[in-house]
Scaffold this active site. Sequence first.
Site, short mmCIF file in Angstrom:
data_model
loop_
_atom_site.label_atom_id
_atom_site.label_comp_id
_atom_site.label_asym_id
_atom_site.label_seq_id
_atom_site.Cartn_x
_atom_site.Cartn_y
_atom_site.Cartn_z
CB ALA A 1 -66.60 -21.79 1.79
CG LEU B 1 -75.33 -18.54 7.48
CD1 LEU B 1 -75.78 -19.51 6.40
CD2 LEU B 1 -76.53 -17.82 8.08
CB ALA B 2 -70.58 -15.90 8.43
CG ASP B 3 -66.57 -19.63 8.93
OD1 ASP B 3 -65.57 -19.01 8.54
OD2 ASP B 3 -66.89 -19.72 10.13
CB SER B 4 -71.19 -22.31 4.78
OG SER B 4 -70.89 -23.22 5.82
#
Length: 395
Positions: free
Chosen positions: A172, A166-169
């Site tokens: 992004a 989630l945090a990566d997306s």
Amino acid sequence: MTAPLDGVKVIDLATLFAGPLAAAFLGDFGADVIKVEHPAKPDPSRGHGPARDGVGLWWKVLGRNKRTVTLNLSDSDGAALLRRLLADADVLVENFRPGTLERWGLGPAELHAVNPRLVITRISGFGQVGPYARRPGFGTLAEAMSGFAAATGEPDGPPTLPPFGLADSVSALAAAYAVMLALRARDVTGTGQVVDLAIIEPIMAMLGPQITWYDQLGYIQPRLGNRSNNNAPRNTYRCADGRWVAVSTSAQSIAERVLRLVGRAELIDEPWFATGSGRAAHADELDAAVSAWVAQRDRDEVVAAFEEAQAAVAPVYDVRDILADPQYTALGTVRTVPDEELGEVRMQNVPFRLDATPGEIRHAGRRHGQDTDAVFGALGLSADELAALRERGVL
């Protein structure tokens, strides 16, 4: 048809997961994205999660619309080749631990000396400055430190992490947005700049006014499970066939329609029912009313009844439901993409639509280093030079 980012050259040095996904978003709209991987250590996403016939499927999504090359940046010849590759590039995306590129002679000062117009997008767990800057950072840590995990889960349960990046997306999307702002600024100033994105920050920006609540009231968001402090009924409810639906009553009129539908119209006349916070304080009673009604009906019957009553409901889907749903079909949310290794592969499409210059997934992630000779050959390296560099482990 010309894509919005036709002519924009992006060099993707990043791995796992925010940086590569940000570069993929740019590639979706026409940017020429060149993915650089270490010759002996491919992007770990190639080995993450399920694989088919030894082919990693997560990479097929993250690597879409990218050309793939191999290059050892810690070798002086590899660093020199990267500088040549960046000489006419528009965007660099990297997520090395702060200080790594500088150690290789590839810091912003050196790169802007080669190409003053370059937008250097630096994604790291904790940012380029501060006491935690050099710590290893992953999305899971951001989900914990942002306040997300503390506010997620059942009231009597532990802080809860999502089962996906989630945090990566979120990072992004933020990074792709930041790149577009930097490119627009370059249109005005003529020069590039550095984007410093810490993965701990974008997810925090998505969590609403928690900091302001605490600043002004000393209020700390508790874990509420599927409930809300702002309205009720708001939860997931199990149907007679074992499937689930989610109900939201953010609007007062919707709350009234739900209670009439489930045969508890008398609750609407209660003084506390007139506000969302009042209803939230009586969530046990409201949940019991909705749950009892839903539990007597199959999911399709529940959804149909809610739709007829113009009350807000959604079935709780897994991926099988998504692929069969007519709304997603109408939107083109899932795209069948050609692939050299798998033939065809389905994946999420570009997450929004432009009517004049739509994005497109042209191909899934390519093989490790598949375009190395073509990309570096275009810089003027001969076949013999490429072979010699490959023999030394530079390519």
